[in-house]
Structure formats: C-alpha cells, structure tokens
Design a protein around this motif. Sequence first.
Motif, PDB file in Angstrom:
ATOM      1  N   GLY A  18       0.814  -1.213   0.000  1.00  0.00           N
ATOM      2  CA  GLY A  18       0.000   0.000   0.000  1.00  0.00           C
ATOM      3  C   GLY A  18       0.843   1.256   0.000  1.00  0.00           C
ATOM      4  N   SER A  19       1.944   1.244   0.752  1.00  0.00           N
ATOM      5  CA  SER A  19       2.812   2.429   0.787  1.00  0.00           C
ATOM      6  C   SER A  19       3.497   2.658  -0.554  1.00  0.00           C
ATOM      7  CB  SER A  19       3.854   2.297   1.891  1.00  0.00           C
ATOM      8  OG  SER A  19       4.825   1.321   1.559  1.00  0.00           O
ATOM      9  N   VAL A  68       2.772   6.079  -2.668  1.00  0.00           N
ATOM     10  CA  VAL A  68       3.863   6.965  -3.075  1.00  0.00           C
ATOM     11  C   VAL A  68       3.976   6.999  -4.596  1.00  0.00           C
ATOM     12  CG1 VAL A  68       6.362   7.316  -2.973  1.00  0.00           C
ATOM     13  CG2 VAL A  68       5.116   6.728  -0.908  1.00  0.00           C
ATOM     14  N   GLY A  69       3.790   5.850  -5.249  1.00  0.00           N
ATOM     15  CA  GLY A  69       3.846   5.809  -6.711  1.00  0.00           C
ATOM     16  C   GLY A  69       2.748   6.618  -7.365  1.00  0.00           C
ATOM     17  N   LEU A  70       1.608   6.748  -6.684  1.00  0.00           N
ATOM     18  CA  LEU A  70       0.494   7.545  -7.221  1.00  0.00           C
ATOM     19  C   LEU A  70       0.605   9.026  -6.865  1.00  0.00           C
ATOM     20  CD1 LEU A  70      -2.474   5.083  -6.588  1.00  0.00           C
ATOM     21  CD2 LEU A  70      -1.388   5.639  -8.767  1.00  0.00           C
ATOM     22  N   GLY A  71       1.656   9.397  -6.129  1.00  0.00           N
ATOM     23  CA  GLY A  71       1.899  10.805  -5.858  1.00  0.00           C
ATOM     24  C   GLY A  71       1.626  11.253  -4.445  1.00  0.00           C
ATOM     25  N   ALA A  72       1.267  10.378  -3.533  1.00  0.00           N
ATOM     26  CA  ALA A  72       1.033  10.774  -2.144  1.00  0.00           C
ATOM     27  C   ALA A  72       2.362  11.133  -1.489  1.00  0.00           C
ATOM     28  CB  ALA A  72       0.370   9.636  -1.373  1.00  0.00           C
ATOM     29  N   SER A  73       2.323  12.087  -0.587  1.00  0.00           N
ATOM     30  CA  SER A  73       3.572  12.469   0.090  1.00  0.00           C
ATOM     31  C   SER A  73       3.665  11.713   1.406  1.00  0.00           C
ATOM     32  CB  SER A  73       3.610  13.974   0.326  1.00  0.00           C
ATOM     33  OG  SER A  73       2.494  14.365   1.088  1.00  0.00           O
ATOM     34  N   PRO A  74       4.691  10.874   1.546  1.00  0.00           N
ATOM     35  CA  PRO A  74       4.844  10.076   2.772  1.00  0.00           C
ATOM     36  C   PRO A  74       5.441  10.915   3.896  1.00  0.00           C
ATOM     37  CG  PRO A  74       6.618   9.578   1.267  1.00  0.00           C
ATOM     38  CD  PRO A  74       5.713  10.551   0.558  1.00  0.00           C
ATOM     39  N   SER A 102       8.208  12.001   6.775  1.00  0.00           N
ATOM     40  CA  SER A 102       9.658  12.144   6.597  1.00  0.00           C
ATOM     41  C   SER A 102      10.433  10.906   7.028  1.00  0.00           C
ATOM     42  CB  SER A 102      10.153  13.363   7.374  1.00  0.00           C
ATOM     43  OG  SER A 102       9.881  13.173   8.754  1.00  0.00           O
ATOM     44  N   TRP A 103       9.906  10.129   7.962  1.00  0.00           N
ATOM     45  CA  TRP A 103      10.610   8.940   8.452  1.00  0.00           C
ATOM     46  C   TRP A 103      10.367   7.720   7.573  1.00  0.00           C
ATOM     47  CZ3 TRP A 103       6.934   5.313   9.445  1.00  0.00           C
ATOM     48  CH2 TRP A 103       5.654   5.758   9.753  1.00  0.00           C
ATOM     49  N   TRP A 104       9.503   7.814   6.583  1.00  0.00           N
ATOM     50  CA  TRP A 104       9.156   6.669   5.745  1.00  0.00           C
ATOM     51  C   TRP A 104      10.299   6.332   4.803  1.00  0.00           C
ATOM     52  CZ3 TRP A 104       5.813   3.302   6.927  1.00  0.00           C
ATOM     53  CH2 TRP A 104       5.323   2.393   6.000  1.00  0.00           C
ATOM     54  N   VAL A 105      10.419   5.085   4.379  1.00  0.00           N
ATOM     55  CA  VAL A 105      11.543   4.641   3.547  1.00  0.00           C
ATOM     56  C   VAL A 105      11.512   5.258   2.154  1.00  0.00           C
ATOM     57  CG1 VAL A 105      12.020   2.481   4.729  1.00  0.00           C
ATOM     58  CG2 VAL A 105      10.288   2.542   2.952  1.00  0.00           C
ATOM     59  N   TYR A 106      10.347   5.617   1.674  1.00  0.00           N
ATOM     60  CA  TYR A 106      10.236   6.244   0.354  1.00  0.00           C
ATOM     61  C   TYR A 106       9.987   7.729   0.523  1.00  0.00           C
ATOM     62  CZ  TYR A 106       9.391   1.443  -1.078  1.00  0.00           C
ATOM     63  OH  TYR A 106       9.498   0.105  -1.273  1.00  0.00           O
ATOM     64  N   GLY A 107      10.762   8.548  -0.199  1.00  0.00           N
ATOM     65  CA  GLY A 107      10.574   9.993  -0.120  1.00  0.00           C
ATOM     66  C   GLY A 107       9.755  10.534  -1.275  1.00  0.00           C
ATOM     67  N   SER A 108       9.902   9.900  -2.429  1.00  0.00           N
ATOM     68  CA  SER A 108       9.150  10.349  -3.606  1.00  0.00           C
ATOM     69  C   SER A 108       8.890   9.157  -4.512  1.00  0.00           C
ATOM     70  CB  SER A 108       9.931  11.431  -4.356  1.00  0.00           C
ATOM     71  OG  SER A 108      11.032  10.843  -5.032  1.00  0.00           O
ATOM     72  N   ARG A 109       8.176   9.407  -5.595  1.00  0.00           N
ATOM     73  CA  ARG A 109       7.816   8.305  -6.490  1.00  0.00           C
ATOM     74  C   ARG A 109       9.012   7.743  -7.256  1.00  0.00           C
ATOM     75  NH1 ARG A 109       3.774  10.979 -10.695  1.00  0.00           N
ATOM     76  NH2 ARG A 109       2.811   9.028 -10.167  1.00  0.00           N
ATOM     77  N   HIS A 110      10.133   8.467  -7.269  1.00  0.00           N
ATOM     78  CA  HIS A 110      11.326   7.998  -7.976  1.00  0.00           C
ATOM     79  C   HIS A 110      12.362   7.385  -7.032  1.00  0.00           C
ATOM     80  CE1 HIS A 110       9.726   9.825 -11.550  1.00  0.00           C
ATOM     81  NE2 HIS A 110       9.578  10.975 -10.898  1.00  0.00           N
ATOM     82  N   ASP A 111      12.006   7.246  -5.756  1.00  0.00           N
ATOM     83  CA  ASP A 111      12.911   6.651  -4.761  1.00  0.00           C
ATOM     84  C   ASP A 111      12.983   5.135  -4.931  1.00  0.00           C
ATOM     85  OD1 ASP A 111      14.344   8.268  -3.168  1.00  0.00           O
ATOM     86  OD2 ASP A 111      12.940   8.287  -1.491  1.00  0.00           O
ATOM     87  N   VAL A 112      14.103   4.572  -4.468  1.00  0.00           N
ATOM     88  CA  VAL A 112      14.260   3.117  -4.436  1.00  0.00           C
ATOM     89  C   VAL A 112      14.338   2.683  -2.979  1.00  0.00           C
ATOM     90  CG1 VAL A 112      15.388   2.903  -6.678  1.00  0.00           C
ATOM     91  CG2 VAL A 112      16.770   3.316  -4.642  1.00  0.00           C
ATOM     92  N   LEU A 113      14.051   1.409  -2.743  1.00  0.00           N
ATOM     93  CA  LEU A 113      14.066   0.903  -1.378  1.00  0.00           C
ATOM     94  C   LEU A 113      15.465   0.962  -0.777  1.00  0.00           C
ATOM     95  CD1 LEU A 113      12.533  -0.396   0.930  1.00  0.00           C
ATOM     96  CD2 LEU A 113      12.984  -2.609  -0.099  1.00  0.00           C
TER      97      LEU A 113
END
Length: 195
Positions: free
Chosen positions: A25-26, A30-36, A38-49
């Motif tokens: 779900g996360s 994030v891939g659909l554009g939601a802003s996570p 700051s502590w989440w592993v993904y910062g933007s839709r172009h981030d990698v794990l």
Amino acid sequence: MNGVLRGVNRILLALVGLILLVAGGSVLAVGLGASPPSWWVYGSRHDVLLTHAQRTRWRADGWWWPVVVAVLAVLVLLALWWLAAVLRRRHLAEVSVDTGDGEEALLRGGALEEVFAEQTSRLDGVARARVRLRGRRTAPASRLRLLLEPHVDPGTTLQDIATGPLAHARDSAGLTALPTDVRIRAVKHRAERVS
C-alpha cells in the motif's frame, strides 16, 4: 497440539498479510503521488528501497555472504516447515454425537480412535492397528492401517472388523455411517534355520 499449530498459523498469516499490505500500500500510494512522512523509507515516487551504496556496503566484508546465506537458508527452512504443517493432513479433533434430545455432544476424536484401534488390535491375527479420523465432525470417516500376521485371511479379518470394532465405533458415536479406508500389510518374519 493441533489447536496450537492452527493458532500459530493464523497469527503468522495475519502478520505476513499485514506487512505485505502495508508495504504494498505504501509503494502504491507513493507511486500515485502521495507524500509520505519524513521517516518513511520512500521519499518520492522515484525513490528506491535501497540505494546503491546501501546495497553494496558490506559486500567486501568476509562475514557478509555467510550471514546472508544462513539467514536465507533459515527462512527457506521455516517456510518449508510452515508449508508442511499447513498441508499435512490433520485428524479430526471432535465428533458430533446426537444425544437424542435435540442437543449434541462432542466426543473427542482421539478417544474414538484409541478405542477403535484397541478393539481392532484384539482381533485374532492383528499385530497392530492404527486409526485416524478425517472429514467433518458431523460426517467423519476413518483410515485404518492394519499389520496382519501371515496366517490370517484378510477377508475374514475385514468382516470381523466391520461387524465388531467398526460397528461399535459407529454405534457409540451415534453415526449412521462411518466410511473406512483400510490399508493392510503383513508382518514379515525372519526365516529361521530348523535343525
């Protein structure tokens, strides 16, 4: 033991499902554009794990690959144990007995198996008998494994079981039928030298 395994299985399935749901779900959010946060592993839709630096950080250390292989081996063994526990055929824990007054009582499946096997073992020529109940508690079936002495006629033994222990088990549980799968093996004795 069966109930404990069933409880552990449900808890593990719930945890794995929850972890996969949150992680998937996360990633989707994030891939659909939601802003996570700051502590989440993904910062933007172009981030990698894991970044390239994180993936290659301990690769040169001597302990890294043995630890990775050991952890993966333990995970595979746990997954195989879990799969075997889930797929293993379980025996029926309880049999529903009609008490005749519109109510029902529950007979412990292990007790019925024990009595059925004990009575079958007492028959002439039966070296050993094992019984497992299967099916639903309102419509059980049994699997009977027999070890017969070589001198015994299997047909006669089957007839004795049908009219004796099987009929007794069926009647004592108040069942109209108790389908039984019988597997027969013969005892193998060593040849002895006669002088």
